[in-house]
Every structure is written in C-alpha cells, then in structure tokens.
Motif scaffolding. Structure first.
Motif, PDB file in Angstrom:
ATOM      1  N   GLU A   1       0.802  -1.137  -0.010  1.00 52.90           N
ATOM      2  CA  GLU A   1       0.157  -0.001  -0.012  1.00 52.90           C
ATOM      3  C   GLU A   1       0.775   1.186   0.066  1.00 52.90           C
ATOM      4  O   GLU A   1       1.915   1.299   0.916  1.00 52.90           O
ATOM      5  CB  GLU A   1      -0.802  -0.028   1.157  1.00 52.90           C
ATOM      6  CG  GLU A   1      -1.902   1.268   1.530  1.00 52.90           C
ATOM      7  CD  GLU A   1      -2.702   1.291   2.411  1.00 52.90           C
ATOM      8  OE1 GLU A   1      -3.554   2.117   2.529  1.00 52.90           O
ATOM      9  OE2 GLU A   1      -2.682   0.457   3.337  1.00 52.90           O
ATOM     10  N   LEU A   2       0.609   2.180  -0.930  1.00 50.92           N
ATOM     11  CA  LEU A   2       1.361   3.343  -1.115  1.00 50.92           C
ATOM     12  C   LEU A   2       0.679   4.535  -0.331  1.00 50.92           C
ATOM     13  O   LEU A   2      -0.331   4.255   0.164  1.00 50.92           O
ATOM     14  CB  LEU A   2       1.641   3.594  -2.589  1.00 50.92           C
ATOM     15  CG  LEU A   2       1.958   2.640  -3.315  1.00 50.92           C
ATOM     16  CD1 LEU A   2       2.049   3.224  -5.065  1.00 50.92           C
ATOM     17  CD2 LEU A   2       3.442   2.441  -3.144  1.00 50.92           C
ATOM     18  N   VAL A   3       1.706   5.512  -0.119  1.00 55.50           N
ATOM     19  CA  VAL A   3       1.124   6.688   0.918  1.00 55.50           C
ATOM     20  C   VAL A   3       0.183   7.333   0.224  1.00 55.50           C
ATOM     21  O   VAL A   3      -0.554   8.012   0.598  1.00 55.50           O
ATOM     22  CB  VAL A   3       2.383   7.623   0.904  1.00 55.50           C
ATOM     23  CG1 VAL A   3       3.285   7.033   2.055  1.00 55.50           C
ATOM     24  CG2 VAL A   3       3.204   8.036  -0.179  1.00 55.50           C
ATOM     25  N   ASP A   4       0.024   7.243  -1.176  1.00 52.21           N
ATOM     26  CA  ASP A   4      -0.984   7.901  -1.828  1.00 52.21           C
ATOM     27  C   ASP A   4      -2.555   7.190  -1.981  1.00 52.21           C
ATOM     28  O   ASP A   4      -3.573   7.390  -2.642  1.00 52.21           O
ATOM     29  CB  ASP A   4      -0.832   8.261  -3.213  1.00 52.21           C
ATOM     30  CG  ASP A   4      -0.401   7.140  -4.243  1.00 52.21           C
ATOM     31  OD1 ASP A   4      -0.549   5.885  -3.658  1.00 52.21           O
ATOM     32  OD2 ASP A   4       0.003   7.090  -5.247  1.00 52.21           O
ATOM     33  N   GLY A   5      -2.651   5.983  -1.033  1.00 48.73           N
ATOM     34  CA  GLY A   5      -3.724   5.055  -0.984  1.00 48.73           C
ATOM     35  C   GLY A   5      -3.754   3.984  -2.133  1.00 48.73           C
ATOM     36  O   GLY A   5      -4.411   2.946  -1.821  1.00 48.73           O
ATOM     37  N   ARG A   6      -3.007   3.875  -2.975  1.00 49.13           N
ATOM     38  CA  ARG A   6      -3.051   2.886  -4.167  1.00 49.13           C
ATOM     39  C   ARG A   6      -2.429   1.432  -3.463  1.00 49.13           C
ATOM     40  O   ARG A   6      -1.252   1.574  -2.695  1.00 49.13           O
ATOM     41  CB  ARG A   6      -2.080   3.399  -5.200  1.00 49.13           C
ATOM     42  CG  ARG A   6      -2.759   4.492  -6.379  1.00 49.13           C
ATOM     43  CD  ARG A   6      -2.111   4.492  -7.569  1.00 49.13           C
ATOM     44  NE  ARG A   6      -0.725   5.194  -7.224  1.00 49.13           N
ATOM     45  CZ  ARG A   6       0.338   5.262  -7.878  1.00 49.13           C
ATOM     46  NH1 ARG A   6       0.449   4.485  -8.976  1.00 49.13           N
ATOM     47  NH2 ARG A   6       1.359   5.921  -7.537  1.00 49.13           N
ATOM     48  N   VAL A   7      -2.797   0.563  -4.040  1.00 50.55           N
ATOM     49  CA  VAL A   7      -2.490  -0.735  -3.527  1.00 50.55           C
ATOM     50  C   VAL A   7      -2.018  -1.563  -4.808  1.00 50.55           C
ATOM     51  O   VAL A   7      -2.821  -1.455  -5.699  1.00 50.55           O
ATOM     52  CB  VAL A   7      -3.325  -1.727  -2.831  1.00 50.55           C
ATOM     53  CG1 VAL A   7      -3.028  -3.056  -2.506  1.00 50.55           C
ATOM     54  CG2 VAL A   7      -3.722  -1.045  -1.685  1.00 50.55           C
ATOM     55  N   ILE A   8      -0.707  -2.083  -4.885  1.00 49.90           N
ATOM     56  CA  ILE A   8      -0.096  -2.538  -6.160  1.00 49.90           C
ATOM     57  C   ILE A   8       0.271  -4.169  -5.762  1.00 49.90           C
ATOM     58  O   ILE A   8       0.948  -4.363  -4.679  1.00 49.90           O
ATOM     59  CB  ILE A   8       0.865  -1.687  -6.840  1.00 49.90           C
ATOM     60  CG1 ILE A   8       2.021  -1.454  -6.006  1.00 49.90           C
ATOM     61  CG2 ILE A   8       0.460  -0.491  -7.480  1.00 49.90           C
ATOM     62  CD1 ILE A   8       3.146  -0.805  -6.622  1.00 49.90           C
TER      63      ILE A   8
END
Length: 422
Positions: free
Chosen positions: A321-328
């Motif tokens: 999970e990235l700090v901008d809310g995206r999950v990759i």
C-alpha cells in the motif's frame, strides 16, 4: 571472587603487542593506509573480519556494477590502475586491482578476526583491541585475542553494515525480501514485478538490471533526489565539477551542473524525481547525500519500463500500500536502503566519532583524533577521499614513529602478560 573470575578470563586471552599501528579493515581504505605506511618503513598489522580483502566488493555488490567515477579519481595511493582498464572499471576489475595492490605492497592482513571492542587505556597510554578469531586451528570455536598498540586506525568504512528499515507489514508480505547487498543479478526475477525501495545509485542500477532481465521494476521514491548525467560533453560530470570548483563557489557550480543536466536529461520532476532545494554538491557536503549518476535508468523511467511510485505505507500479503492510497501487487521486494558505519558497536570513543559512526569534523579534518586514533574512509567522498586520508594518516604516524624512541621499559611494565609481539 567476581574480580578474580574476571581476571582469569582476561588471562585466557592471547595478548599481542603490536609494534606499530593496528589497522582495522582490509578494504580499500585499510589497504591504502598499509601501502603508505610501507613506503615510510613503519610496521603495522591489518585485521579483517572476513576471509579476504575487499569483502564488501566481493560479497555485497551486484554483477553489473562499475565504478561511478573515472579510474583516475578511484585509484589508491602509490599505484594507478593498469593502462588497459576502461575509464569506468567493472566490479571484477576493481577487485583484481585491489588484489594486485595488496600483492605489490606485500600486505598480509590477519583474516577472520572480528574486533569486539577497542578502548584506550589511560594507565599505560595504549589501545586495547579485543577480537575473536575464527578459522583453521580454532576447533570450530572463536579464539579471543587482545592487541595492544600505540596507534589505532579505523578503516572499516562508511558501508560496513546494510540498513534495513522497519516497514509495516513486511513480515506478512509472503514474497522474497532482499537487501541490495545480497542482490547479484535480475536473472532470478525474470517475469516478476519487483518493488525496489530506494532511488539512489544502487536503487537505480538494480532497476536497470531488472529491466535487462525482463523483470518489471517499481521504484519507491520517498525523498527528493538529484539525477545527473554520468558524463557531460563526453567528460565525466565529476571531473567537470572538480574543474569548476577551482574557479567558482559551490553554489555557482551547482547551478551550472543543474542547467547542463536539464539540457541533457530534461525535467526529471515530470517523472516523479523531485530535486532537493540544495544543489547536488552542496547537499553532498552538508548531508553526505550522493547524487545519482545516470547510466540509463532515466531512459527506462521515461519509457515506463521502470515505474516510479511514492513512499510505501505498509505491506499486505503479496502487495504494498502506497502513501497515496494505491495498492499494487508485487512478487518480490529489494531494499536499496543503503549502508551504515559499524564503528559505534565496537569503538569506545566519543571524541573523534559521532553516534552515527562518522567523524565529528568534516573533510578534510576528520582523519585524526586524540591518543593515536585515526579514521580513514569516512569522508563521504569515495575512494579519492579515502586516499587523501590514508596519505595524511601515514605521514602523521611516520613522523612520530621516527621521532620517538621506544619506551620499552614502560611497555614491558604495563604488559607483562603479553605472550607475543608482532
């Protein structure tokens, strides 16, 4: 009883009196000091915790690594690189050079000896360096040795230990997690999506190597970073900076380098690589942060082969999970999070070194402490900085060595339990 027990433990150690300085570390810095001392006729002992010289270069570097600076700025004192070496020697070529360097100056480190502690003894005016030695003849157990010396040269370097940050959820990620120090090539990552945490020279080059092996790197850029071309007008960027520094102050040179970089590389901020407010040279001098010298990774970023993402907030099973809310989704993680000095873990000294294991005084004044303590290879200026320090240290020790008469009675009185002299 406790004092008697402690006394018996001390007596169990082998004790060796060093006739000259004791050098800790047989990497480029330690070898450079040894070579310079040889030229002055000063005897010394080099200790190395691994089984070979330049262990970090052998065991903790990736296969495609080349020196970032031209060989004339990377050679050690007294012996240049062979003429047939390329301008940017490969990892293996540099290791061969170090082997030849050690052979040329007849440097014979004591391998497999790890320093546990080093403390200055005010009573007798000498350093006591306790080590554990492993290898043949120790019957699979560590043998304790205490070295006693007048001069102690710390040359374990800036990159003695990998930095592994605490990252939320990393343990439950489930995939392979590797520090860049254990990365060799992208061959085993073929076809995988790999998260590379870190955007320094190592992070950039690991991503580039992954691309060459048909992997899909995703690079985490947590902070601002300066990316410069390795060469400008067919000249090394470093060489150009050195030349300009002779005529202009750092801030002006930084503006020139950034203007030329913009002409060659374009606006890197468009690709998620925000530049720091300080210029690359000023940032290096003030904070020790090295700019990235691009050898092709930026082109892959522009083409989308290397994806740039902001900081990682935490890991889930098989994803991040990235700090901008995206999950990759990612298959593996490589931590290109740098290295640190290990000096605070064994050196009992607060005068020369900070808590971070670097000298308190900046270059070029951080090489000499008190009571015969020296530091080589902590300048944050690469091999050229280490070479500068090595020359200074050897000259300083040599001057004292030649001026002083050995205080034999004093040494014998303080060290009656020493069983050997080296």
């Amino acid at each position: 009883m406790a004092q008697m027990s402690g006394h018996r433990e001390i007596l169990k150690r082998r004790c060796r009196l060093v006739n000259g300085p004791l050098i800790v570390g047989a990497g480029p810095s330690g070898l450079a000091v040894g070579a310079c001392l040889k030229e002055h006729g000063v005897p010394f002992v080099i200790l190395e915790r691994s089984s070979s010289i330049a262990s970090l270069w052998r065991n903790r570097t990736y296969d495609r690594l080349k020196l970032h600076l031209p060989k004339q700025f990377s050679q050690l004192p007294k012996l240049p690189f062979p003429d047939d070496f390329p301008e940017y020697p490969t990892r293996n070529q540099f290791i061969d050079y170090l082997e030849s360097y050690a052979a040329h100056f007849e440097l014979s480190p004591r391998f497999n000896e790890t320093v546990q502690s080093a403390k200055y003894d005010d009573t007798c005016g000498m350093w006591r360096v306790s080590t554990t030695a492993a290898g043949p003849g120790t019957a699979n157990r560590s043998a304790e040795v205490e070295y006693i010396c007048q001069w102690l040269v710390v040359s374990t370097g800036e990159n003695a230990e990998p930095v592994i940050p605490e990252m939320e959820g990393l343990r439950k990620f489930g995939g392979q997690v590797t520090h860049a120090s254990d990365y060799r090539s992208g061959e085993t990552y073929q076809g995988k999506q790999v998260l590379v945490v870190g955007c320094g020279n190592s992070g950039m080059e690991v991503c580039l190597d992954l691309c060459h092996h048909k992997s899909f790197p995703v690079m985490v850029v947590r902070d601002s970073v300066h990316v410069l071309p390795r060469e400008i007008f067919r000249k090394s960027t470093f060489e150009l900076a050195v030349f300009l520094m002779k005529w202009f102050p750092v801030k002006v040179v930084d503006k020139i380098l950034l203007a030329l970089s913009w002409m060659i590389l374009g606006n890197t901020e468009r690709y998620g690589l925000k530049r720091p407010s300080l210029g690359p040279l000023e940032l290096k001098q003030m904070q020790g942060k090295t700019p990235v010298l691009d050898i092709g990774a930026l082109r892959k970023i522009k083409s989308g082969d290397i994806k740039v993402v902001p900081g990682a907030k935490g890991f889930l099973h098989g994803s991040v999970e990235l700090v901008d809310g995206r999950v990759i989704d990612v298959d593996s993680v490589i931590l290109a999070t740098g290295y640190c000095s290990n000096v605070p873990s064994w050196l009992q000294d607060t005068a020369l070194f900070n808590k971070d294991g670097f000298p308190k005084q900046p270059f070029p004044s951080g090489w000499k402490g008190k009571s015969g303590l020296y530091a080589v290879g902590f300048t944050r200026r690469g091999l050229s900085g280490a070479s500068h320090d090595a020359v200074q240290v050897a000259e300083d020790i040599s001057r004292v060595w030649k001026e002083e008469t050995r205080q034999a009675k004093h040494i014998v009185a303080c060290h009656r339990r020493c069983i050997s002299q080296i």
